[in-house]
Design a protein around this motif. Structure first.
Motif, PDB file in Angstrom:
ATOM      1  N   ASP A 286       0.829  -1.206   0.000  1.00  0.00           N
ATOM      2  CA  ASP A 286       0.000   0.000   0.000  1.00  0.00           C
ATOM      3  C   ASP A 286       0.865   1.257   0.000  1.00  0.00           C
ATOM      4  O   ASP A 286       0.549   2.238  -0.679  1.00  0.00           O
ATOM      5  CB  ASP A 286      -0.921   0.007   1.223  1.00  0.00           C
ATOM      6  CG  ASP A 286      -2.018  -1.038   1.118  1.00  0.00           C
ATOM      7  OD1 ASP A 286      -2.248  -1.549   0.008  1.00  0.00           O
ATOM      8  OD2 ASP A 286      -2.623  -1.351   2.163  1.00  0.00           O
ATOM      9  N   ASP A 290       0.887   4.097  -2.769  1.00  0.00           N
ATOM     10  CA  ASP A 290       0.613   5.493  -2.414  1.00  0.00           C
ATOM     11  C   ASP A 290       1.620   6.427  -3.080  1.00  0.00           C
ATOM     12  O   ASP A 290       1.254   7.469  -3.645  1.00  0.00           O
ATOM     13  CB  ASP A 290       0.672   5.679  -0.896  1.00  0.00           C
ATOM     14  CG  ASP A 290      -0.511   5.040  -0.189  1.00  0.00           C
ATOM     15  OD1 ASP A 290      -1.425   4.555  -0.884  1.00  0.00           O
ATOM     16  OD2 ASP A 290      -0.514   5.026   1.057  1.00  0.00           O
ATOM     17  N   ARG A 293       1.018   6.637  -6.896  1.00  0.00           N
ATOM     18  CA  ARG A 293      -0.137   7.468  -7.227  1.00  0.00           C
ATOM     19  C   ARG A 293       0.158   8.946  -6.993  1.00  0.00           C
ATOM     20  O   ARG A 293      -0.280   9.806  -7.761  1.00  0.00           O
ATOM     21  CB  ARG A 293      -1.348   7.037  -6.408  1.00  0.00           C
ATOM     22  CG  ARG A 293      -1.913   5.672  -6.801  1.00  0.00           C
ATOM     23  CD  ARG A 293      -3.038   5.242  -5.878  1.00  0.00           C
ATOM     24  NE  ARG A 293      -4.150   6.184  -5.877  1.00  0.00           N
ATOM     25  CZ  ARG A 293      -5.243   6.011  -5.140  1.00  0.00           C
ATOM     26  NH1 ARG A 293      -5.365   4.944  -4.354  1.00  0.00           N
ATOM     27  NH2 ARG A 293      -6.225   6.905  -5.177  1.00  0.00           N
ATOM     28  N   THR A 301      -4.436   9.360  -1.166  1.00  0.00           N
ATOM     29  CA  THR A 301      -3.978   8.135  -0.512  1.00  0.00           C
ATOM     30  C   THR A 301      -3.550   8.495   0.896  1.00  0.00           C
ATOM     31  O   THR A 301      -3.388   9.679   1.233  1.00  0.00           O
ATOM     32  CB  THR A 301      -2.773   7.523  -1.257  1.00  0.00           C
ATOM     33  OG1 THR A 301      -1.663   8.444  -1.180  1.00  0.00           O
ATOM     34  CG2 THR A 301      -3.095   7.253  -2.716  1.00  0.00           C
TER      35      THR A 301
END
Length: 449
Positions: A286, A290, A293, A301
């Motif tokens: 994750d 993050d 992105r 995020t």
């Protein structure tokens, strides 16, 4: 006979320390302070319940805190003519200054800005109110402070049990993170982790049945760690290496190559095991997603929102460098930045998700100085006694440093000094561990007369 009495005068239930007797020099001090055995027992019970109830009963730690405060104010009035009772105000000036700094800064800020936001005093007031509690607790026999360690252990054990009993089908996920009905997963996981490690830091206080106590507290470490793991609180896990190094120094894991090798092997095996679990793998993935992105222009995020909030906080500081925008005005100030196109509207928040950046924006340079004064005042006296030859003092020092370190490290990615349930626990634990050091030092001094 006299030598025997002196040896018996200082026992607090740790190895090679004497037993507290009714006719000892220490008991004479307590009589002079008019602190009854019933009051000491009651305070010890509250010190046990405060950490044990923090994540189990809403307001439970606060009730314990204010009962102790009521006892402390009564004791202060009763001993108002006893100068020795208030001597710690001079002996621990950085502690007193640190506990009051943030509250004073907000009072001054509101006076200068013509604001009246009494709610903003609430969290910081717990630190100042902990000072009279500290003055009272230092009158207790040092052995009474063992209740704090067991309170942390029981709290961690219960949290671990709840994590197992409430575990949903398929396990805990980002969509279904472990928390309770009055807080979110981040402070929940951070507090569980702190209670878990404090269980181990306080093993040095356990004299009788020490092996059994060590086993129970190691189970508490695993239970509290599992609770934090289930919450998926990535930011709090950064504190684990700090805790491990501190424990290693406290218990002499680095004393020779053999111990270092064994400790290192255990840590490596545990780390590899954790990083191979689906929960940790997902959280690491994750974070990478993050960042990816964010670099593509999407700040929506967990990591991206924090970075945007921190950037906005720095911008607000440049516009209001001395006193900040005003405590409690961060969200409205960010809304203005959003309207100006400086930050996305979806990122606007009442907190900056960091004690440092929230303080920087809301209270400016004055607030940052006070924040560092709080960090320093809540750490320096534990640091100075970390190498004490007395096992009780050394245990209290490392435990107090663990509380201070957790406050600083957790505060890097979340506002630790905002939730009342967190500030009241930090304030009480810091006061209790410093009082334990002072009480033990006074017992040793009385025994040597």
């Amino acid at each position: 006979m006299e030598a025997t009495a002196i040896r018996q005068a200082c026992d607090v239930g740790v190895p090679d320390t004497p037993k507290f007797e009714l006719d000892s020099p220490v008991s004479l001090i307590l009589k002079n302070m008019r602190f009854s055995p019933v009051a000491a027992w009651s305070a010890a019970v509250l010190l046990f319940l405060a950490p044990a109830l923090n994540l189990i009963w809403r307001g439970g730690t606060g009730y314990c805190f204010f009962l102790l405060l009521a006892m402390a104010l009564y004791a202060a009035v009763r001993n108002r003519h006893v100068s020795e009772y208030f001597s710690p105000l001079r002996e621990y000036p950085w502690y007193v200054a640190g506990m009051c700094a943030l509250l004073v800064a907000i009072i001054v800020q509101q006076a200068i800005y013509g604001m009246w936001k009494p709610r903003q005093f609430d969290a910081y007031s717990r630190f100042a109110l902990a000072i009279p509690i500290f003055l009272m607790l230092r009158q207790m026999p040092a052995r009474s402070f063992r209740a704090v360690g067991w309170g942390c252990a029981v709290g961690a054990l219960v949290l671990g049990a709840l994590a197992l009993l409430q575990r949903p089908a398929g396990g805990w996920t980002d969509a279904d993170r472990l928390n309770n009905d009055y807080t979110n997963a981040i402070p929940y996981g951070d507090t569980a982790l702190l209670l878990a490690f404090l269980s181990v830091f306080t093993i040095g206080w356990d004299g009788k049945y020490r092996k059994l106590a060590a086993c129970l507290k190691l189970v508490a470490l695993i239970a509290g760690g599992f609770s934090s793991y289930s919450s998926g609180t990535r930011g709090g896990w950064v504190a684990i290496p700090f805790f491990l190094v501190m424990l290693g120094v406290q218990y002499g894991w680095f004393a020779n190559a053999k111990r270092l090798a064994v400790a290192g092997a255990i840590v490596v095996v545990a780390t590899v095991g954790l990083f191979s679990t689906p929960r940790i793998e997902q959280r690491v993935h994750d974070f990478s997603a993050d960042i990816s992105r964010l670099t593509n222009g999407d700040p929506n995020t967990s990591t991206g929102i924090r970075l945007e909030l921190w950037r906005a906080s720095v911008h607000l500081f440049t516009e209001h460098p001395v006193y900040g925008v005003g405590k409690g005005r961060l969200e409205s100030s960010m809304e203005q930045l959003s309207k100006q196109g400086f930050m996305p509207e979806l990122v606007v928040n009442e907190r900056a998700h960091s004690d440092f950046f929230s303080t920087l924006a809301e209270s400016g340079a004055v607030g940052i100085v006070c924040l560092f004064a709080f960090y320093f005042g809540s750490t320096v006296y534990f640091w100075r006694r970390r190498r004490s030859t007395d096992p009780f003092i050394r245990t209290a020092a490392w435990s107090g440093m663990a509380v201070s370190a957790s406050t600083i490290v957790f505060g890097l990615t979340i506002d630790v000094l905002v939730p009342i349930m967190v500030t009241v626990l930090v304030a009480l634990l810091s006061a209790a561990f410093l009082a334990a050091i002072d009480a033990r030092e006074r017992e040793i001094s009385a025994a040597q007369r």
